[in-house]
Write an enzyme that holds these catalytic residues in place. Structure first.
Site, PDB file in Angstrom:
ATOM      1  N   ASN A  11      21.279 -32.637  14.550  1.00 16.67           N
ATOM      2  CA  ASN A  11      20.999 -31.652  13.501  1.00 16.67           C
ATOM      3  C   ASN A  11      20.810 -30.298  14.186  1.00 16.67           C
ATOM      4  OD1 ASN A  11      20.052 -30.109  11.397  1.00 16.67           O
ATOM      5  ND2 ASN A  11      18.051 -31.126  11.261  1.00 16.67           N
ATOM      6  N   TRP A  12      21.836 -29.485  14.131  1.00 13.94           N
ATOM      7  CA  TRP A  12      21.784 -28.198  14.840  1.00 13.94           C
ATOM      8  C   TRP A  12      20.920 -27.167  14.119  1.00 13.94           C
ATOM      9  CZ3 TRP A  12      27.359 -26.801  16.939  1.00 13.94           C
ATOM     10  CH2 TRP A  12      27.688 -27.694  17.962  1.00 13.94           C
ATOM     11  N   LYS A  13      20.558 -27.453  12.890  1.00 14.10           N
ATOM     12  CA  LYS A  13      19.793 -26.482  12.086  1.00 14.10           C
ATOM     13  C   LYS A  13      20.555 -25.156  12.065  1.00 14.10           C
ATOM     14  CE  LYS A  13      15.718 -29.116  13.227  1.00 14.10           C
ATOM     15  NZ  LYS A  13      14.284 -29.182  13.414  1.00 14.10           N
ATOM     16  N   HIS A  98      15.271 -32.602   4.214  1.00 13.85           N
ATOM     17  CA  HIS A  98      14.662 -32.339   5.529  1.00 13.85           C
ATOM     18  C   HIS A  98      13.344 -31.582   5.304  1.00 13.85           C
ATOM     19  CE1 HIS A  98      13.900 -30.662   9.473  1.00 13.85           C
ATOM     20  NE2 HIS A  98      14.706 -31.593   9.956  1.00 13.85           N
ATOM     21  N   GLU A 100      12.110 -29.131   6.654  1.00 16.70           N
ATOM     22  CA  GLU A 100      12.215 -27.662   6.624  1.00 16.70           C
ATOM     23  C   GLU A 100      12.690 -27.182   5.251  1.00 16.70           C
ATOM     24  OE1 GLU A 100      14.544 -27.317  10.221  1.00 16.70           O
ATOM     25  OE2 GLU A 100      12.804 -28.046  11.322  1.00 16.70           O
ATOM     26  N   GLU A 170      10.699 -38.719   9.720  1.00 22.96           N
ATOM     27  CA  GLU A 170      10.467 -37.546  10.565  1.00 22.96           C
ATOM     28  C   GLU A 170       9.065 -37.004  10.306  1.00 22.96           C
ATOM     29  OE1 GLU A 170      14.239 -35.603  12.001  1.00 22.96           O
ATOM     30  OE2 GLU A 170      13.823 -34.700  10.055  1.00 22.96           O
ATOM     31  N   GLY A 176      10.014 -30.507  16.497  1.00 20.11           N
ATOM     32  CA  GLY A 176      10.056 -29.258  17.262  1.00 20.11           C
ATOM     33  C   GLY A 176       8.782 -28.943  18.019  1.00 20.11           C
ATOM     34  N   SER A 215      11.174 -34.479  18.071  1.00 16.34           N
ATOM     35  CA  SER A 215      11.018 -34.318  19.521  1.00 16.34           C
ATOM     36  C   SER A 215      11.593 -35.475  20.341  1.00 16.34           C
ATOM     37  CB  SER A 215       9.545 -34.077  19.883  1.00 16.34           C
ATOM     38  OG  SER A 215       9.108 -32.857  19.304  1.00 16.34           O
TER      39      SER A 215
HETATM   40  P1  PGA Z   1      13.504 -31.893  16.875  1.00 15.99           P
HETATM   41  O1  PGA Z   1      13.979 -31.841  15.331  1.00 15.99           O
HETATM   42  O2  PGA Z   1      14.309 -32.977  17.541  1.00 15.99           O
HETATM   43  O3  PGA Z   1      13.843 -30.517  17.408  1.00 15.99           O
HETATM   44  O4  PGA Z   1      12.059 -32.183  16.879  1.00 15.99           O
HETATM   45  C1  PGA Z   1      14.232 -33.021  14.616  1.00 15.99           C
HETATM   46  C2  PGA Z   1      14.647 -32.676  13.210  1.00 15.99           C
HETATM   47  O5  PGA Z   1      14.069 -31.784  12.590  1.00 15.99           O
HETATM   48  O6  PGA Z   1      15.583 -33.292  12.664  1.00 15.99           O
END
Ligand code: PGA
Length: 253
Positions: A11-13, A98, A100, A170, A176, A215
């Site tokens: 997931n590159w966001k 997600h 976010e 998650e 993150g 993470s």
């Molecule tokens: P991360 O993000 O691996 O940077 O913690 C995971 C995600 O949000 O899918």
């Protein structure tokens, strides 16, 4: 790891440009791992068409996924992307809900459920993201949070909706932050989620793939993926370094 085919999703966001697509696709060219692991690439929407071309040209079977989708089919929705548009650029999967999207953009579980159902109806595999905040965990509400998020989807999409879907656990406190859940904590949550699916639809419980995100690195991936109910990972930061991401995929074998 189990009989289920592992899934590792990048997931590159809101990161990455064309040269990173080149590097990523090159990293997987002529590699047998794609027969054994479903490797998902979820770039920003602007890169998907380019990623599809690169995969086609180099005969690399990455599965492309959108990061967020409209619940509408088409029409006057400036800035939104429908399932059909994702399919048109070669996507077959899409992330739904997600954290976010939920926390920064105020997406409620009801809207996530609508997106999930729309994706399924139009032939995309939804990856339903669920997870609790640190506060919810500390107060003992982690499982009730997961239950509420999953129930919302089942209520709208039906008890057998996980026959053709992925669930990503998650925990928000792990995303993150560099503080991945321990394998034990993650396994406990995955087992709980699988139990919930079993209670609704016994046939999907053994087959639904539940992946962990938060993470994940090449150092901690194996211990997480070895857990009986963890079928792979959803990787943010570490997916921006193709060589590191590939090691994470290898840890799922
Ligand atoms: P991360 O993000 O691996 O940077 O913690 C995971 C995600 O949000 O899918």
């Amino acid at each position: 790891m189990t009989i289920r085919k592992p899934v590792v999703a990048a997931n590159w966001k809101m990161n990455g440009k064309r040269h990173l697509v080149d590097e990523f696709v090159r990293a997987f060219s002529a590699d047998d791992i794609l027969n054994q692991v479903d490797v998902i690439l979820s770039t920003p929407a602007t890169l998907l068409s380019y990623a599809q071309q690169q995969c086609e040209q180099q005969h690399v079977d990455l599965i492309l996924a959108g990061q967020n989708m409209s619940r509408h089919s088409s029409g006057a929705h400036t800035g939104e992307i429908s399932a059909e548009l994702f399919k048109d650029v070669g996507c077959s999967w899409v992330l739904c809900g997600h954290s976010e999207r939920r926390n920064i953009y105020g997406e409620r579980s009801e809207l996530t459920a609508q997106k999930f159902l729309k994706a399924q109806k139009l032939g995309l595999t939804p990856v339903l993201c669920v997870g609790e905040s640190e506060e919810e965990r500390n107060e003992g509400h982690a499982f009730s949070r997961l239950t509420a998020q999953i129930e919302e989807v089942i209520n709208l999409a039906g008890k057998s909706c996980f026959r053709n879907a992925i669930i990503a656990y998650e925990p928000i406190w792990a995303i993150g932050t560099g503080r991945a859940a321990t394998p034990e904590i993650a396994q406990e949550a995955h087992k709980f989620i699988r139990g919930m699916v079993a209670a609704m639809c016994s046939e999907s419980a053994d087959s639904v793939r539940i992946i962990y995100g938060g993470s994940v690195t090449r150092e901690n991936a194996r211990a997480l993926f070895e857990q009986p109910d963890i079928d792979g990972g959803l990787i943010g930061g570490a997916s921006l370094v193709p060589k590191q991401f590939k090691k994470i995929c290898a840890a799922a074998l």
